[in-house]
Design a protein around this motif. Structure first.
Motif, mmCIF file in Angstrom:
data_model
loop_
_atom_site.group_PDB
_atom_site.id
_atom_site.type_symbol
_atom_site.label_atom_id
_atom_site.label_comp_id
_atom_site.label_asym_id
_atom_site.label_seq_id
_atom_site.Cartn_x
_atom_site.Cartn_y
_atom_site.Cartn_z
ATOM 1 N N TYR A 5 0.816 -1.213 0.000
ATOM 2 C CA TYR A 5 0.000 0.000 0.000
ATOM 3 C C TYR A 5 0.846 1.258 0.000
ATOM 4 N N LYS A 6 1.998 1.228 0.656
ATOM 5 C CA LYS A 6 2.847 2.414 0.706
ATOM 6 C C LYS A 6 3.350 2.804 -0.668
ATOM 7 N N LYS A 7 3.629 1.806 -1.504
ATOM 8 C CA LYS A 7 4.150 2.078 -2.845
ATOM 9 C C LYS A 7 3.033 2.393 -3.830
ATOM 10 N N GLU A 8 1.877 1.760 -3.646
ATOM 11 C CA GLU A 8 0.773 1.954 -4.584
ATOM 12 C C GLU A 8 0.024 3.256 -4.347
ATOM 13 N N TYR A 9 0.077 3.762 -3.129
ATOM 14 C CA TYR A 9 -0.630 5.002 -2.780
ATOM 15 C C TYR A 9 0.371 5.993 -2.192
ATOM 16 N N LYS A 10 1.283 6.436 -3.049
ATOM 17 C CA LYS A 10 2.363 7.295 -2.587
ATOM 18 C C LYS A 10 1.858 8.629 -2.036
ATOM 19 N N ASP A 11 0.730 9.118 -2.570
ATOM 20 C CA ASP A 11 0.221 10.395 -2.085
ATOM 21 C C ASP A 11 -0.231 10.298 -0.633
ATOM 22 N N LEU A 12 -0.564 9.101 -0.178
ATOM 23 C CA LEU A 12 -1.036 8.906 1.189
ATOM 24 C C LEU A 12 0.063 8.458 2.140
ATOM 25 N N TYR A 13 1.075 7.760 1.626
ATOM 26 C CA TYR A 13 2.075 7.170 2.491
ATOM 27 C C TYR A 13 3.499 7.653 2.243
ATOM 28 N N GLN A 14 3.708 8.456 1.217
ATOM 29 C CA GLN A 14 5.043 8.981 0.961
ATOM 30 C C GLN A 14 4.983 10.469 0.616
ATOM 31 N N PRO A 15 4.397 11.271 1.520
ATOM 32 C CA PRO A 15 4.285 12.704 1.229
ATOM 33 C C PRO A 15 5.642 13.391 1.315
ATOM 34 N N LYS A 16 5.717 14.558 0.718
ATOM 35 C CA LYS A 16 6.932 15.358 0.794
ATOM 36 C C LYS A 16 6.992 16.064 2.155
ATOM 37 N N ARG A 17 8.138 16.691 2.400
ATOM 38 C CA ARG A 17 8.300 17.423 3.671
ATOM 39 C C ARG A 17 7.468 18.693 3.693
ATOM 40 N N MET A 18 7.024 19.146 2.522
ATOM 41 C CA MET A 18 6.149 20.307 2.462
ATOM 42 C C MET A 18 4.702 19.859 2.674
ATOM 43 N N PRO A 19 3.906 20.601 3.441
ATOM 44 C CA PRO A 19 2.513 20.205 3.675
ATOM 45 C C PRO A 19 1.693 20.222 2.394
ATOM 46 N N ALA A 20 0.575 19.505 2.418
ATOM 47 C CA ALA A 20 -0.347 19.472 1.285
ATOM 48 C C ALA A 20 -1.747 19.191 1.810
ATOM 49 N N ILE A 21 -2.736 19.548 1.005
ATOM 50 C CA ILE A 21 -4.136 19.215 1.293
ATOM 51 C C ILE A 21 -4.485 17.994 0.446
ATOM 52 N N VAL A 22 -4.953 16.929 1.089
ATOM 53 C CA VAL A 22 -5.299 15.702 0.364
ATOM 54 C C VAL A 22 -6.649 15.184 0.852
ATOM 55 N N THR A 23 -7.300 14.427 -0.004
ATOM 56 C CA THR A 23 -8.550 13.764 0.367
ATOM 57 C C THR A 23 -8.264 12.279 0.542
ATOM 58 N N VAL A 24 -8.514 11.783 1.739
ATOM 59 C CA VAL A 24 -8.218 10.386 2.077
ATOM 60 C C VAL A 24 -9.490 9.558 1.881
ATOM 61 N N PRO A 25 -9.429 8.503 1.085
ATOM 62 C CA PRO A 25 -10.618 7.675 0.856
ATOM 63 C C PRO A 25 -10.950 6.821 2.071
ATOM 64 N N ALA A 26 -12.148 6.269 2.075
ATOM 65 C CA ALA A 26 -12.567 5.377 3.155
ATOM 66 C C ALA A 26 -11.696 4.126 3.156
ATOM 67 N N MET A 27 -11.340 3.674 4.352
ATOM 68 C CA MET A 27 -10.519 2.473 4.519
ATOM 69 C C MET A 27 -11.047 1.670 5.699
ATOM 70 N N ARG A 28 -10.684 0.404 5.728
ATOM 71 C CA ARG A 28 -11.050 -0.479 6.839
ATOM 72 C C ARG A 28 -9.805 -0.825 7.646
ATOM 73 N N PHE A 29 -9.939 -0.760 8.968
ATOM 74 C CA PHE A 29 -8.821 -1.021 9.865
ATOM 75 C C PHE A 29 -9.206 -2.042 10.932
ATOM 76 N N VAL A 30 -8.182 -2.675 11.506
ATOM 77 C CA VAL A 30 -8.328 -3.307 12.806
ATOM 78 C C VAL A 30 -7.841 -2.271 13.812
ATOM 79 N N ALA A 31 -8.617 -2.046 14.877
ATOM 80 C CA ALA A 31 -8.327 -0.955 15.793
ATOM 81 C C ALA A 31 -8.479 -1.392 17.243
#
Length: 216
Positions: A5-31
């Motif tokens: 997932y880190k490689k396939e969704y780089k915008d979510l898991y590999q952001p740059k050091r500069m801030p950004a505004i992003v929209t995060v899709p719905a996901m399922r977790f164990v919590a």
């Protein structure tokens, strides 16, 4: 190759050091929910980690099961995603105070693949509990999180140095016409890309997200 997932969704898991505004899709977790200092030796947070990783790897290793009744429909091999955490000082109070770790309210969680249904999750809990009767398996639950619009940034360095990065992140959000939108459901969010047991504090990489809403 295992799906990462880190490689396939780089915008979510590999952001740059500069801030950004992003929209995060719905996901399922164990919590797992808890209260207290995550650094406490053998404390509640450590017990939560045992549950989260135990259930996550039970699902991942289903591929090696010789029992056809346990095979998961739609299973694909994958890399277990990174640990994440939602943090607050108490319900309804936004933000975190790093000087009061014993007062932290937290939800620790690990993303699950899309093939994990309610039934698959129930099987994974039961399977893990059968091998670890000492755990309180009922603390772990399925969490469907639709995070929405956030301000996001990569923090590099010790966790205790995060306030400076948070200040930059919140300032960026305001400069882009967004206001912070904390609530019980939308909290300070961290994603841990480094293992603190192996990485030097100065090399730790942590994604920080704050919920935002367009203003004006």
């Amino acid at each position: 190759m295992a799906f990462d997932y880190k490689k396939e969704y780089k915008d979510l898991y590999q952001p740059k050091r500069m801030p950004a505004i992003v929209t995060v899709p719905a996901m399922r977790f164990v919590a797992v929910d808890g209260v207290g200092d995550p650094n406490e030796e053998g404390g509640d947070y450590a017990k939560a980690m045992q549950l989260l990783y135990g259930i996550s790897f039970t699902i991942k290793m289903n591929k090696k099961s010789n029992n056809p009744d346990e095979h998961i429909d739609g299973y694909f091999d994958y890399t277990v995603p990174p640990l994440e955490g939602l943090w607050s000082m108490e319900k309804g109070v936004p933000g975190v105070d790093y000087t009061r770790k014993t007062d932290f309210y937290w939800t620790s969680m690990i993303r699950l693949p899309e093939f994990v249904t309610d039934e698959v999750f129930a099987w994974a809990k039961a399977s893990f509990a059968s091998k670890h009767p000492e755990v309180d398996i009922n603390r772990a639950y399925l969490f469907d999180f639709d995070e929405g619009v956030v301000a996001q940034v990569m923090h590099k360095g010790p966790y205790d140095d995060e306030p400076a990065t948070v200040t930059i992140l919140d300032g960026y959000a305001r400069s882009q016409g967004y206001g912070l939108d904390f609530s019980d459901a939308r909290r300070h969010h961290e994603i841990y890309l480094s293992d603190p047991r192996r990485a030097k504090p100065e090399n730790l990489k942590t994604i920080i997200r704050h919920p935002v809403v367009k203003v004006g």
